[in-house]
Design a protein around this motif. Structure first.
Motif, PDB file in Angstrom:
ATOM      1  N   ARG A  49      -0.979  -2.598 -11.288  1.00 33.76           N
ATOM      2  CA  ARG A  49      -0.740  -4.054 -11.222  1.00 33.76           C
ATOM      3  C   ARG A  49      -1.061  -4.543  -9.796  1.00 33.76           C
ATOM      4  NH1 ARG A  49       2.902  -7.132  -7.970  1.00 33.76           N
ATOM      5  NH2 ARG A  49       4.369  -5.398  -7.939  1.00 33.76           N
ATOM      6  N   LYS A  50      -0.625  -3.766  -8.814  1.00 34.67           N
ATOM      7  CA  LYS A  50      -0.859  -4.154  -7.414  1.00 34.67           C
ATOM      8  C   LYS A  50      -2.361  -4.151  -7.113  1.00 34.67           C
ATOM      9  CE  LYS A  50       3.651  -2.454  -6.213  1.00 34.67           C
ATOM     10  NZ  LYS A  50       4.444  -1.302  -5.813  1.00 34.67           N
ATOM     11  N   PHE A  51      -3.052  -3.151  -7.639  1.00 32.76           N
ATOM     12  CA  PHE A  51      -4.498  -3.050  -7.432  1.00 32.76           C
ATOM     13  C   PHE A  51      -5.213  -4.247  -8.074  1.00 32.76           C
ATOM     14  CE2 PHE A  51      -8.351  -1.673  -9.764  1.00 32.76           C
ATOM     15  CZ  PHE A  51      -9.210  -1.468  -8.702  1.00 32.76           C
ATOM     16  N   VAL A  54       0.836  -1.202   0.000  1.00 31.62           N
ATOM     17  CA  VAL A  54       0.000   0.000   0.000  1.00 31.62           C
ATOM     18  C   VAL A  54       0.871   1.252   0.000  1.00 31.62           C
ATOM     19  CG1 VAL A  54      -1.664   1.360   1.325  1.00 31.62           C
ATOM     20  CG2 VAL A  54      -1.988  -1.092   1.097  1.00 31.62           C
ATOM     21  N   GLY A  55       1.906   1.236   0.835  1.00 27.58           N
ATOM     22  CA  GLY A  55       2.815   2.387   0.897  1.00 27.58           C
ATOM     23  C   GLY A  55       3.463   2.643  -0.444  1.00 27.58           C
ATOM     24  N   LYS A  56       3.945   1.573  -1.058  1.00 27.22           N
ATOM     25  CA  LYS A  56       4.674   1.753  -2.321  1.00 27.22           C
ATOM     26  C   LYS A  56       3.753   1.999  -3.511  1.00 27.22           C
ATOM     27  CE  LYS A  56       8.485   1.240  -3.310  1.00 27.22           C
ATOM     28  NZ  LYS A  56       9.746   0.821  -3.880  1.00 27.22           N
ATOM     29  N   ALA A  57       2.450   1.844  -3.274  1.00 26.51           N
ATOM     30  CA  ALA A  57       1.497   2.139  -4.348  1.00 26.51           C
ATOM     31  C   ALA A  57       1.478   3.630  -4.674  1.00 26.51           C
ATOM     32  CB  ALA A  57       0.100   1.680  -3.944  1.00 26.51           C
ATOM     33  N   ALA A  58       2.037   4.434  -3.760  1.00 31.47           N
ATOM     34  CA  ALA A  58       2.054   5.883  -4.002  1.00 31.47           C
ATOM     35  C   ALA A  58       3.188   6.284  -4.950  1.00 31.47           C
ATOM     36  CB  ALA A  58       2.197   6.618  -2.677  1.00 31.47           C
ATOM     37  N   LYS A  59       3.923   5.333  -5.446  1.00 29.29           N
ATOM     38  CA  LYS A  59       5.107   5.607  -6.268  1.00 29.29           C
ATOM     39  C   LYS A  59       4.936   6.644  -7.393  1.00 29.29           C
ATOM     40  CE  LYS A  59       8.537   2.351  -7.616  1.00 29.29           C
ATOM     41  NZ  LYS A  59       8.926   1.166  -8.346  1.00 29.29           N
ATOM     42  N   PRO A  60       3.824   6.621  -8.168  1.00 32.82           N
ATOM     43  CA  PRO A  60       3.740   7.612  -9.255  1.00 32.82           C
ATOM     44  C   PRO A  60       3.846   9.050  -8.763  1.00 32.82           C
ATOM     45  CG  PRO A  60       2.060   5.938  -9.512  1.00 32.82           C
ATOM     46  CD  PRO A  60       2.694   5.691  -8.178  1.00 32.82           C
ATOM     47  N   ILE A  61       3.475   9.315  -7.493  1.00 30.39           N
ATOM     48  CA  ILE A  61       3.522  10.699  -6.999  1.00 30.39           C
ATOM     49  C   ILE A  61       4.968  11.218  -6.901  1.00 30.39           C
ATOM     50  CG2 ILE A  61       2.940  12.206  -5.029  1.00 30.39           C
ATOM     51  CD1 ILE A  61       0.248  10.837  -4.981  1.00 30.39           C
ATOM     52  N   PRO A  62       5.879  10.522  -6.163  1.00 25.74           N
ATOM     53  CA  PRO A  62       7.264  11.037  -6.178  1.00 25.74           C
ATOM     54  C   PRO A  62       7.882  11.003  -7.565  1.00 25.74           C
ATOM     55  CG  PRO A  62       7.160   8.932  -5.027  1.00 25.74           C
ATOM     56  CD  PRO A  62       5.756   9.384  -5.224  1.00 25.74           C
ATOM     57  N   VAL A  73      -4.731   3.151  -2.955  1.00 27.91           N
ATOM     58  CA  VAL A  73      -4.462   3.135  -1.514  1.00 27.91           C
ATOM     59  C   VAL A  73      -5.750   2.863  -0.733  1.00 27.91           C
ATOM     60  CG1 VAL A  73      -3.690   4.552   0.439  1.00 27.91           C
ATOM     61  CG2 VAL A  73      -2.385   4.566  -1.689  1.00 27.91           C
ATOM     62  N   LEU A  74      -6.856   3.515  -1.115  1.00 28.82           N
ATOM     63  CA  LEU A  74      -8.148   3.285  -0.436  1.00 28.82           C
ATOM     64  C   LEU A  74      -8.595   1.838  -0.571  1.00 28.82           C
ATOM     65  CD1 LEU A  74     -10.771   6.076  -1.184  1.00 28.82           C
ATOM     66  CD2 LEU A  74      -9.997   5.222   1.029  1.00 28.82           C
ATOM     67  N   PHE A  75      -8.371   1.293  -1.771  1.00 32.49           N
ATOM     68  CA  PHE A  75      -8.816  -0.066  -2.037  1.00 32.49           C
ATOM     69  C   PHE A  75      -8.046  -1.080  -1.198  1.00 32.49           C
ATOM     70  CE2 PHE A  75      -8.911  -4.104  -4.233  1.00 32.49           C
ATOM     71  CZ  PHE A  75     -10.258  -4.217  -4.531  1.00 32.49           C
ATOM     72  N   MET A  76      -6.732  -0.862  -1.104  1.00 34.17           N
ATOM     73  CA  MET A  76      -5.906  -1.889  -0.462  1.00 34.17           C
ATOM     74  C   MET A  76      -5.696  -1.678   1.029  1.00 34.17           C
ATOM     75  SD  MET A  76      -3.169  -2.933  -3.371  1.00 34.17           S
ATOM     76  CE  MET A  76      -2.158  -1.534  -3.148  1.00 34.17           C
ATOM     77  N   PHE A  77      -5.968  -0.444   1.491  1.00 33.47           N
ATOM     78  CA  PHE A  77      -5.697  -0.141   2.885  1.00 33.47           C
ATOM     79  C   PHE A  77      -6.523  -1.026   3.811  1.00 33.47           C
ATOM     80  CE2 PHE A  77      -6.147   2.423   6.750  1.00 33.47           C
ATOM     81  CZ  PHE A  77      -4.815   2.678   7.001  1.00 33.47           C
ATOM     82  N   LYS A  78      -5.845  -1.612   4.803  1.00 32.65           N
ATOM     83  CA  LYS A  78      -6.569  -2.437   5.778  1.00 32.65           C
ATOM     84  C   LYS A  78      -6.853  -1.578   7.003  1.00 32.65           C
ATOM     85  CE  LYS A  78      -6.176  -7.093   4.648  1.00 32.65           C
ATOM     86  NZ  LYS A  78      -5.882  -6.862   3.273  1.00 32.65           N
ATOM     87  N   ASP A  79      -8.099  -1.696   7.499  1.00 27.43           N
ATOM     88  CA  ASP A  79      -8.423  -0.921   8.700  1.00 27.43           C
ATOM     89  C   ASP A  79      -7.527  -1.375   9.836  1.00 27.43           C
ATOM     90  OD1 ASP A  79     -10.532   0.597   7.636  1.00 27.43           O
ATOM     91  OD2 ASP A  79     -11.753  -1.229   7.598  1.00 27.43           O
ATOM     92  N   GLN A  80      -7.209  -0.436  10.714  1.00 27.11           N
ATOM     93  CA  GLN A  80      -6.344  -0.779  11.848  1.00 27.11           C
ATOM     94  C   GLN A  80      -7.017  -1.840  12.727  1.00 27.11           C
ATOM     95  OE1 GLN A  80      -3.405  -0.141  12.446  1.00 27.11           O
ATOM     96  NE2 GLN A  80      -2.881   1.679  11.270  1.00 27.11           N
ATOM     97  N   ALA A  81      -6.184  -2.713  13.289  1.00 29.04           N
ATOM     98  CA  ALA A  81      -6.716  -3.745  14.171  1.00 29.04           C
ATOM     99  C   ALA A  81      -7.416  -3.075  15.364  1.00 29.04           C
ATOM    100  CB  ALA A  81      -5.572  -4.615  14.649  1.00 29.04           C
ATOM    101  N   LYS A  82      -8.536  -3.691  15.794  1.00 27.70           N
ATOM    102  CA  LYS A  82      -9.298  -3.068  16.882  1.00 27.70           C
ATOM    103  C   LYS A  82      -8.504  -3.141  18.187  1.00 27.70           C
ATOM    104  CE  LYS A  82     -13.172  -3.706  14.138  1.00 27.70           C
ATOM    105  NZ  LYS A  82     -12.298  -4.259  13.104  1.00 27.70           N
ATOM    106  N   ASN A  83      -7.770  -4.242  18.316  1.00 27.10           N
ATOM    107  CA  ASN A  83      -7.004  -4.453  19.527  1.00 27.10           C
ATOM    108  C   ASN A  83      -5.911  -3.384  19.672  1.00 27.10           C
ATOM    109  OD1 ASN A  83      -5.440  -5.469  21.552  1.00 27.10           O
ATOM    110  ND2 ASN A  83      -5.707  -7.599  20.882  1.00 27.10           N
ATOM    111  N   ALA A  84      -5.943  -2.689  20.807  1.00 26.33           N
ATOM    112  CA  ALA A  84      -4.990  -1.591  20.979  1.00 26.33           C
ATOM    113  C   ALA A  84      -3.534  -2.054  20.900  1.00 26.33           C
ATOM    114  CB  ALA A  84      -5.232  -0.905  22.314  1.00 26.33           C
TER     115      ALA A  84
END
Ligand SMILES: Nc1ncnc2c1ncn2[C@@H]1O[C@H](COP(=O)(O)OP(=O)(O)O)[C@@H](O)[C@H]1O
Length: 318
Positions: free
Chosen positions: A267-269, A106-114, A143-154
């Protein structure tokens, strides 16, 4: 006519990149995140050395088969793009020691921006305003598609840490690589083979020094001796990486680093989308929204950016 031919080539390269990096990605996860006995593989520099060396040999073999025009690209350009390309790979593989695979992807999916921003600041590239908007739509959708919601457990909640910093560094390096490639493309337009050969030649030299000076070579040899089953993954990883990279360099030398990074990001998407469809999982509303953004961005980009790219020096001289 020529336009249609170049479109067909674009689609052919894109599909080949999709296929090669699909297998490559699975092996990358297996190598970096798999358990070997109760050990983990942490020889990142050696892994990158294998990649660069195999890529170099691959390009060398391909270049033996036919005659090539003289490459007038400055060595300083190849050296600097090799260094940033190398650092980009080292940091993104190292990040996997701290964050899980989906987070890294997900982080590296932002590659086209830099790639886009540094392409303008350093690569002397100019894009129409709408291009920024389309690229932004694609990246935010992925990023929205692949982002996983944070685990509920603190206790599972992850802070912004070393892994995330490594991903940011990697993105910066990818952007710098693209910027230098942009200059190479506009100044001397070398062939894909020449770019692949020279980039991997310099990166092999630099990373070999790193592997020897850091002493990682001994750790790597002992790891492979104890866990020889990793050899098969390493071989597949290097082979699919080299084949995929050939298409990456076709793409970079013909269409530029930005379209190339848009292809690798989508491709990642598509990989995630395909697995959702195959396994019959239901899409969350957030994912639907992300998918709509990606398709709108791609669609708009295809229909409104057509033929508007800056011609290269070589094209102008024709
Ligand atoms: N512009 C480029 N120049 C050279 N190699 C590239 C370029 N873009 C991608 N690659 C190669 O392809 C590999 C996969 O790229 P990509 O699919 O974008 O995933 P990653 O998130 O690992 O960077 C990179 O590790 C690198 O070896």
């Amino acid at each position: 006519m020529a336009k249609t031919k170049s479109e067909i080539r674009f689609i052919f390269y894109a599909v080949s990149i999709f296929i090669c990096y699909f297998i490559f990605g699975m092996l990358q996860e297996k190598i970096n995140r798999g358990k070997y006995g109760n050990e983990r593989f942490t020889c990142t520099l050696s892994l990158v050395l294998i990649t660069c060396l195999v890529n170099y040999i691959f390009a060398k073999i391909l270049m033996l088969s036919w005659k090539h025009e003289k490459d007038t690209t400055r060595t300083a350009y190849y050296f600097s793009s090799a260094l940033t390309y190398l650092l980009g790979m080292v940091t993104s593989n190292m990040a996997l020691q701290w964050v899980n695979y989906p987070t890294q992807v997900v982080g590296k999916a932002a590659k086209p921006i830099p790639v886009m921003i540094l392409g303008v600041l350093i690569g002397r590239k100019v894009y129409p305003l709408k291009k920024y908007f389309f690229v932004f739509l694609i990246v935010s959708g992925v990023v929205l598609f692949m982002f996983k919601d944070q685990a509920k457990n603190a206790t599972d909640y992850q802070q912004f840490g070393i892994g995330e910093i490594l991903i940011l560094l990697s993105l910066t390096m990818d952007g710098l690589t693209g910027a230098v490639q942009e200059r190479i493309k506009s100044e001397s337009s070398p062939t894909a083979y020449a770019m692949m050969l020279n980039t991997n030649w310099w990166s092999t030299i630099i990373v070999s020094l790193g592997v020897v000076l850091s002493g990682e070579i001994f750790k790597f040899i002992s790891f492979v001796t104890i866990h020889p089953e990793i050899i098969i993954y390493l071989t597949g990883f290097a082979f699919t990486g080299a084949l995929g990279q050939l298409f990456i360099f076709y793409m970079v030398s013909e269409f530029g680093p930005l379209p190339c990074s848009v292809v690798t990001t989508t491709r990642k998407f598509f990989t995630v989308l395909a697995s959702v469809i195959i396994f019959g999982n239901v899409l969350y509303p957030r994912q639907w929204f992300g998918a709509i953004l990606v398709f709108s961005g791609l669609f708009l980009d295809i229909f409104y950016s057509k033929g508007k790219s800056q011609p290269t020096k070589r094209e102008l001289n024709k």
